[in-house]
Every structure is written in C-alpha cells, then in structure tokens.
Design an enzyme around this catalytic site. Structure first.
Site, short mmCIF file in Angstrom:
data_model
loop_
_atom_site.label_atom_id
_atom_site.label_comp_id
_atom_site.label_asym_id
_atom_site.label_seq_id
_atom_site.Cartn_x
_atom_site.Cartn_y
_atom_site.Cartn_z
N ASN A 23 -7.17 -2.68 -6.79
CA ASN A 23 -7.80 -3.84 -6.17
C ASN A 23 -9.00 -3.34 -5.36
O ASN A 23 -8.82 -2.78 -4.28
CB ASN A 23 -6.78 -4.53 -5.27
CG ASN A 23 -7.39 -5.64 -4.43
OD1 ASN A 23 -8.51 -6.08 -4.68
ND2 ASN A 23 -6.65 -6.09 -3.41
N LYS A 36 -11.13 -5.03 -3.85
CA LYS A 36 -11.49 -5.97 -2.77
C LYS A 36 -13.00 -6.21 -2.80
O LYS A 36 -13.61 -6.14 -3.87
CB LYS A 36 -11.01 -5.43 -1.41
CG LYS A 36 -9.55 -4.98 -1.44
CD LYS A 36 -8.99 -4.79 -0.07
CE LYS A 36 -7.63 -4.13 -0.17
NZ LYS A 36 -6.89 -4.20 1.06
N HIS A 49 -2.68 -12.55 -2.55
CA HIS A 49 -2.83 -11.35 -1.72
C HIS A 49 -2.79 -11.78 -0.24
O HIS A 49 -3.30 -12.84 0.12
CB HIS A 49 -4.16 -10.66 -2.04
CG HIS A 49 -4.26 -9.30 -1.44
ND1 HIS A 49 -4.54 -9.10 -0.11
CD2 HIS A 49 -4.10 -8.06 -1.97
CE1 HIS A 49 -4.56 -7.80 0.14
NE2 HIS A 49 -4.29 -7.15 -0.97
N GLU A 106 -4.44 -10.91 2.21
CA GLU A 106 -5.75 -11.19 2.82
C GLU A 106 -6.19 -12.61 2.51
O GLU A 106 -6.81 -13.28 3.34
CB GLU A 106 -6.78 -10.15 2.34
CG GLU A 106 -6.53 -8.80 2.99
CD GLU A 106 -7.02 -7.61 2.20
OE1 GLU A 106 -7.79 -7.77 1.24
OE2 GLU A 106 -6.59 -6.49 2.54
N GLU A 136 3.91 -6.09 -1.14
CA GLU A 136 2.92 -5.48 -0.27
C GLU A 136 3.20 -5.85 1.17
O GLU A 136 2.75 -6.92 1.65
CB GLU A 136 1.51 -5.96 -0.64
CG GLU A 136 1.08 -5.58 -2.05
CD GLU A 136 -0.42 -5.40 -2.14
OE1 GLU A 136 -0.86 -4.35 -2.59
OE2 GLU A 136 -1.15 -6.32 -1.73
N GLY A 153 -3.85 -0.98 3.91
CA GLY A 153 -5.03 -0.39 4.55
C GLY A 153 -4.70 0.33 5.85
O GLY A 153 -5.60 0.63 6.64
N SER A 167 -1.17 1.40 1.18
CA SER A 167 -1.46 2.80 1.51
C SER A 167 -0.86 3.79 0.51
O SER A 167 -0.35 4.85 0.89
CB SER A 167 -1.00 3.12 2.94
OG SER A 167 -1.69 2.28 3.86
C1 PEP Z 1 -4.09 -3.92 -1.24
O1 PEP Z 1 -4.96 -4.44 -0.56
O2 PEP Z 1 -3.59 -4.55 -2.19
C2 PEP Z 1 -3.68 -2.56 -0.93
C3 PEP Z 1 -2.56 -2.12 -1.44
O3 PEP Z 1 -4.51 -1.84 -0.09
P1 PEP Z 1 -4.36 -0.29 0.34
O4 PEP Z 1 -3.91 0.50 -0.87
O5 PEP Z 1 -5.72 0.10 0.79
O6 PEP Z 1 -3.34 -0.25 1.42
#
Ligand code: PEP
Length: 250
Positions: free
Chosen positions: A9, A11, A93, A95, A165, A171, A211
């Site tokens: 992703n 983003k 997601h 976000e 998630e 992040g 992460s």
């Molecule tokens: C995400 O935004 O779906 C995600 C997993 O981000 P990150 O790997 O940066 O934590």
C-alpha cells in the site's frame, strides 16, 4: 492450501517519476509460490499496468467509490479500475475510516461493488490502541468483518482477503507480536466460519499489516492463520519489499 499474499500500500506517495523508478524495480521480482501485489495511488495505476504487465507482479487500487458512474466528483468507479487491469482494491483502511469518516456500511458497499466487477477486496479491520486497552479488540474486529462481508455470499467470502491491521501498529515502527496477530487472525477466521461456514473460513486469506519489514515477516508467516501481509512504508523500498516477498516464497 491458501496461497501466501504480499500486498503493498503506497498510500499517498509517489510522483510519476518516483513511481516509474519503484515500479521498474518491483517488476524484477521473480515468480514464486506467493502472490505479489502493489497498490499505488490512482495517478500511477496506468504506469503500473504498463510496467507490470507480463510480470509476476499484480496491481490494485487503494480506494474506490461504490457506484458504476455518475455525479461523484473526484471519485473512481470499480469499472474504471477493472479496465486498468486492477484485480485488487484495499477497502476500509483505518486511515480512510479515521480521516475520511468511512463507516462500516460504506465499506460494505465498496466490497459489494468490487465483487460485482471481479476485483478482490482487501478488507482492512483492526482496533485502536484505546479499544485494545479497553479489551474490545474482538468486538471491534468482529463488527468490521461482519459489516464488511455483509453483502457478500459464502463463495465470495472464500475468495476474499481480510487484512488485520491494528491501528496502533500502522506506521509505528513497532509491529504487533506474531502471537498477538495470530490471536486476532484466528478470531477473524472464526467470525467468517460462524457466518459463512467451513469452506469460506478455510478459503479466506487473512493478512497481518502494521510495521512489517524483512526482519519480522517470517514470524507472521509462521502462524497458522496468517496468510501474508499488507505492507505500507516498506513497500516504498523495492529491495525491502521484494525481500519480504521472497521470504513468503521460501
Ligand atoms: C498500512 O498502512 O496498511 C500499513 C501496514 O502501514 P505500515 O506497514 O507502514 O505500518
């Protein structure tokens, strides 16, 4: 046997020039037993189709609007994604839920609209740090799974992908432990079983996201209910992303 899946992703990252470089590098991944998917911003999906056609790397979108066409300024339909070769689309997601107010009902409509175009939704679910502290993880995840799959049938659920998630791990540089992720992944599978039965719960692929990098991916893949990962930050570094994929292939 569920095929491992590694999805990136991006983003809101990547100008045309940056996307060009990243897609060219990711296109060099060598096919293996896992599937590899990148989800760039809408502006680079055409570039993804150009660079990734004929490679083992598939592409998808990060968002969609649940209508075939019409007066929805700024939005993109499932059909538009389909004709650009997208086979995947991220939905729900955290976000989008937190920053853009997307509700469970809206996410469910997106899932339905994507299934109608044979695009596989990657349905994201997960609790906030506060919800985890309050012991509400199972309840929140169950609600998001049931709502997200609310307009799907058992055969469709079996083909879907659900990404667990935890919002607190996205992040953050600090992932959930593999044991924490497995506990919730197993619960998600149980929720799918209760609603749709054994075939769907055995078929649905559950990813962990938050992460993930080349240093911890193996620990997640070793868990029985985790079938891959949704990768944010690390998907912007081709070498790292391919290294994660190669671990899933091993
Ligand atoms: C995400 O935004 O779906 C995600 C997993 O981000 P990150 O790997 O940066 O934590």
């Amino acid at each position: 046997m569920r095929r491992p899946l590694i999805a990136g992703n991006w983003k809101m990252n990547g100008t045309a020039a940056e996307a060009e470089a990243l897609l060219t590098a990711v296109a060099s991944a060598e096919a293996g037993r896992a599937e590899l998917v990148v989800c760039p911003p809408f502006t680079s999906i055409g570039q993804a189709a150009h660079h990734l056609s004929g490679t083992c790397v598939q592409w998808g979108a990060q968002n969609v609007y649940p209508a075939p066409s019409g007066a929805y300024t700024g939005e993109i339909s499932p059909r538009m994604l389909k004709v650009l070769g997208c086979r995947w689309c991220i939905c729900g997601h955290s976000e989008r839920r937190q920053l853009f107010g997307e509700t469970d009902d809206f996410v469910s409509r997106k899932v339905r609209a994507l299934l109608d175009e044979d695009i596989t939704p990657i349905l994201c679910v997960g609790e906030t740090a506060e919800e985890r502290r309050d012991g509400r993880t199972a309840e929140v995840v169950q609600r998001e799974v049931e709502a997200g799959l609310g307009a799907a049938d058992a055969a469709e659920a079996a083909q879907m992908v659900i990404a667990y998630e935890p919002v607190w791990a996205i992040g953050a540089g600090q992932a959930a432990t593999a044991a924490e992720a497995e506990e919730v992944a197993a619960w998600i599978r149980e929720c799918v079983f209760r609603r749709f039965g054994a075939a769907a719960s055995e078929g649905v692929r559950i990813l962990y996201g938050g992460s993930v990098g080349s240093g911890n991916i193996a620990s997640f893949l070793a868990e029985p209910d985790i079938d891959g990962a949704l990768i944010g930050g690390a998907s912007l570094r081709a070498e790292e992303f391919i290294s994660i994929y190669n671990t899933a292939n091993a």
